[in-house]
Design a protein around this motif. Sequence first.
Motif, PDB file in Angstrom:
ATOM      1  N   LEU A  64      42.034  14.668  72.995  1.00  0.00           N
ATOM      2  CA  LEU A  64      41.001  15.457  73.662  1.00  0.00           C
ATOM      3  C   LEU A  64      41.355  16.935  73.580  1.00  0.00           C
ATOM      4  CD1 LEU A  64      40.428  13.340  76.914  1.00  0.00           C
ATOM      5  CD2 LEU A  64      39.703  12.884  74.561  1.00  0.00           C
ATOM      6  N   VAL A  65      40.418  17.738  73.080  1.00  0.00           N
ATOM      7  CA  VAL A  65      40.633  19.184  72.999  1.00  0.00           C
ATOM      8  C   VAL A  65      39.457  19.891  73.656  1.00  0.00           C
ATOM      9  CG1 VAL A  65      42.002  18.997  70.889  1.00  0.00           C
ATOM     10  CG2 VAL A  65      39.550  19.403  70.712  1.00  0.00           C
ATOM     11  N   SER A  66      39.716  21.051  74.217  1.00  0.00           N
ATOM     12  CA  SER A  66      38.660  21.830  74.861  1.00  0.00           C
ATOM     13  C   SER A  66      37.723  22.420  73.815  1.00  0.00           C
ATOM     14  CB  SER A  66      39.264  22.958  75.697  1.00  0.00           C
ATOM     15  OG  SER A  66      40.043  22.448  76.745  1.00  0.00           O
ATOM     16  N   GLY A  67      36.476  22.631  74.211  1.00  0.00           N
ATOM     17  CA  GLY A  67      35.516  23.294  73.334  1.00  0.00           C
ATOM     18  C   GLY A  67      35.222  22.491  72.086  1.00  0.00           C
ATOM     19  N   ASP A  68      35.214  23.175  70.952  1.00  0.00           N
ATOM     20  CA  ASP A  68      34.991  22.538  69.658  1.00  0.00           C
ATOM     21  C   ASP A  68      36.307  22.512  68.890  1.00  0.00           C
ATOM     22  OD1 ASP A  68      32.828  21.736  67.485  1.00  0.00           O
ATOM     23  OD2 ASP A  68      34.285  23.054  66.518  1.00  0.00           O
ATOM     24  N   PRO A  69      36.629  21.403  68.223  1.00  0.00           N
ATOM     25  CA  PRO A  69      37.912  21.325  67.514  1.00  0.00           C
ATOM     26  C   PRO A  69      38.089  22.369  66.419  1.00  0.00           C
ATOM     27  CG  PRO A  69      36.960  19.136  67.787  1.00  0.00           C
ATOM     28  CD  PRO A  69      35.906  20.118  68.205  1.00  0.00           C
ATOM     29  N   GLY A  70      36.999  22.977  65.964  1.00  0.00           N
ATOM     30  CA  GLY A  70      37.096  23.932  64.868  1.00  0.00           C
ATOM     31  C   GLY A  70      37.432  25.345  65.283  1.00  0.00           C
ATOM     32  N   ILE A  71      37.550  25.618  66.588  1.00  0.00           N
ATOM     33  CA  ILE A  71      37.801  26.982  67.057  1.00  0.00           C
ATOM     34  C   ILE A  71      39.012  26.989  67.979  1.00  0.00           C
ATOM     35  CG2 ILE A  71      36.869  28.967  68.308  1.00  0.00           C
ATOM     36  CD1 ILE A  71      34.102  28.128  67.519  1.00  0.00           C
ATOM     37  N   SER A  72      40.090  27.637  67.536  1.00  0.00           N
ATOM     38  CA  SER A  72      41.287  27.833  68.366  1.00  0.00           C
ATOM     39  C   SER A  72      41.713  26.536  69.041  1.00  0.00           C
ATOM     40  CB  SER A  72      41.019  28.911  69.432  1.00  0.00           C
ATOM     41  OG  SER A  72      42.192  29.187  70.171  1.00  0.00           O
ATOM     42  N   SER A  73      42.029  25.538  68.226  1.00  0.00           N
ATOM     43  CA  SER A  73      42.213  24.191  68.756  1.00  0.00           C
ATOM     44  C   SER A  73      43.499  23.556  68.251  1.00  0.00           C
ATOM     45  CB  SER A  73      41.013  23.328  68.350  1.00  0.00           C
ATOM     46  OG  SER A  73      41.234  21.964  68.609  1.00  0.00           O
ATOM     47  N   LEU A  74      43.978  22.577  69.012  1.00  0.00           N
ATOM     48  CA  LEU A  74      45.093  21.740  68.579  1.00  0.00           C
ATOM     49  C   LEU A  74      44.740  20.937  67.335  1.00  0.00           C
ATOM     50  CD1 LEU A  74      47.913  20.433  69.257  1.00  0.00           C
ATOM     51  CD2 LEU A  74      46.644  18.785  70.658  1.00  0.00           C
ATOM     52  N   ALA A  75      43.455  20.798  67.043  1.00  0.00           N
ATOM     53  CA  ALA A  75      43.016  19.959  65.927  1.00  0.00           C
ATOM     54  C   ALA A  75      43.681  20.345  64.614  1.00  0.00           C
ATOM     55  CB  ALA A  75      41.495  20.032  65.786  1.00  0.00           C
ATOM     56  N   ALA A  76      43.825  21.636  64.354  1.00  0.00           N
ATOM     57  CA  ALA A  76      44.413  22.076  63.084  1.00  0.00           C
ATOM     58  C   ALA A  76      45.837  21.550  62.931  1.00  0.00           C
ATOM     59  CB  ALA A  76      44.390  23.600  62.998  1.00  0.00           C
ATOM     60  N   SER A  77      46.617  21.593  64.013  1.00  0.00           N
ATOM     61  CA  SER A  77      47.994  21.094  63.960  1.00  0.00           C
ATOM     62  C   SER A  77      48.032  19.584  63.768  1.00  0.00           C
ATOM     63  CB  SER A  77      48.740  21.475  65.246  1.00  0.00           C
ATOM     64  OG  SER A  77      48.850  22.878  65.366  1.00  0.00           O
ATOM     65  N   VAL A  78      47.111  18.877  64.416  1.00  0.00           N
ATOM     66  CA  VAL A  78      47.058  17.420  64.278  1.00  0.00           C
ATOM     67  C   VAL A  78      46.718  17.036  62.839  1.00  0.00           C
ATOM     68  CG1 VAL A  78      45.849  15.323  65.018  1.00  0.00           C
ATOM     69  CG2 VAL A  78      46.443  17.082  66.698  1.00  0.00           C
ATOM     70  N   ILE A  79      45.741  17.708  62.261  1.00  0.00           N
ATOM     71  CA  ILE A  79      45.321  17.387  60.892  1.00  0.00           C
ATOM     72  C   ILE A  79      46.423  17.723  59.893  1.00  0.00           C
ATOM     73  CG2 ILE A  79      43.673  18.018  59.081  1.00  0.00           C
ATOM     74  CD1 ILE A  79      41.580  18.301  61.363  1.00  0.00           C
ATOM     75  N   ARG A  80      47.118  18.847  60.099  1.00  0.00           N
ATOM     76  CA  ARG A  80      48.235  19.187  59.207  1.00  0.00           C
ATOM     77  C   ARG A  80      49.324  18.122  59.268  1.00  0.00           C
ATOM     78  NH1 ARG A  80      47.461  24.598  60.820  1.00  0.00           N
ATOM     79  NH2 ARG A  80      49.005  24.340  62.485  1.00  0.00           N
ATOM     80  N   ARG A  81      49.608  17.633  60.458  1.00  0.00           N
ATOM     81  CA  ARG A  81      50.697  16.660  60.632  1.00  0.00           C
ATOM     82  C   ARG A  81      50.331  15.282  60.078  1.00  0.00           C
ATOM     83  NH1 ARG A  81      54.731  15.612  64.641  1.00  0.00           N
ATOM     84  NH2 ARG A  81      55.621  13.564  64.179  1.00  0.00           N
ATOM     85  N   PHE A  82      49.106  14.826  60.340  1.00  0.00           N
ATOM     86  CA  PHE A  82      48.764  13.437  60.030  1.00  0.00           C
ATOM     87  C   PHE A  82      47.810  13.278  58.846  1.00  0.00           C
ATOM     88  CE2 PHE A  82      49.888  13.625  64.549  1.00  0.00           C
ATOM     89  CZ  PHE A  82      50.918  12.697  64.584  1.00  0.00           C
ATOM     90  N   GLY A  83      47.217  14.377  58.369  1.00  0.00           N
ATOM     91  CA  GLY A  83      46.353  14.311  57.195  1.00  0.00           C
ATOM     92  C   GLY A  83      44.890  14.106  57.545  1.00  0.00           C
TER      93      GLY A  83
END
Length: 215
Positions: A79-98
Motif C-alpha cells: 500500500l502506497v499513498s497517492g499514486d504509485p507513479g509519483i514520489s512513491s515506494l513503488a519505484a524501489s519495489v519494482i527495481r528490487r523485484f522486477g
Amino acid sequence: MVITDRRNIVIIGCGPGSREHLTEAARQAMLNADVLIGAGHLIDSLAPPNKECIRFGTDVDEALQNISDRLTHGRVAVLVSGDPGISSLAASVIRRFGRENCEVVPGISSIQMAFARIGIDWLDARILDAHGSIPGTSFNELIGCGKLAILAGHRDSAAWIAELGLALGEGYTAFICEDLALPSERIRRLKSCNMRDAGVTGKAVILYIREDLLQ
C-alpha cells in the motif's frame, strides 16, 4: 518480458488516505491479496478485516525485506499513498523485484487532488518532489513556468519553497494544500512572495500558479 495474469506483488495506490477516494480497483486488489504491507496510517484506515498486515515506517530497506519475506505466503499487496507513479515506494519495489513480478494499481495523487480543488488543469504543470530531499532544480529554470506543483515533506523543504516563491515574484499566486481529503483539510491562498511566514506542514502540496492563468 512476459507479463503474467498472476503476479506476486501488487502495488496499490491508496489515494490521499480516505476511504472515499480509494478506487474500487484498489479495494478489490486488497481483498485478493494474502498479505498487506504498508504505512501504519494506511493499514489502520483502509485494510479489510481479517487480513495479515505488516506495518513499516520510513525505512525503505525494511519495507523491501518485509515484502521478500512474505512472498512465500502468497500474493503481497504493498500500500502506497497517492499514486504509485509519483514520489512513491513503488519505484524501489519494482527495481528490487522486477516489473514482470509487479502489478501496479493507480490511485488519486495529492497533486491531482490539489489542482482539482482550485479548478485548474495540470496537463502542463511542472512537478517537483521536495518530500525526500530538496530538489536540485535551479530557480532560474522554474521562473516563467505557468504551473508548479511541489510535494512538501522534507525538513528543509519549507525554506526552499519560500525562497522559490520570492524568486518567482509578484506575478504568482501560491496555494498551500494541506491534508487533502482528510477531516483536517485546509487550502490557503496567498501571494507567492509571502510564503516565508506561511508555515508549511509535511502533508502538503504547494502550487505556484502564474496569475494570468487564474483570470
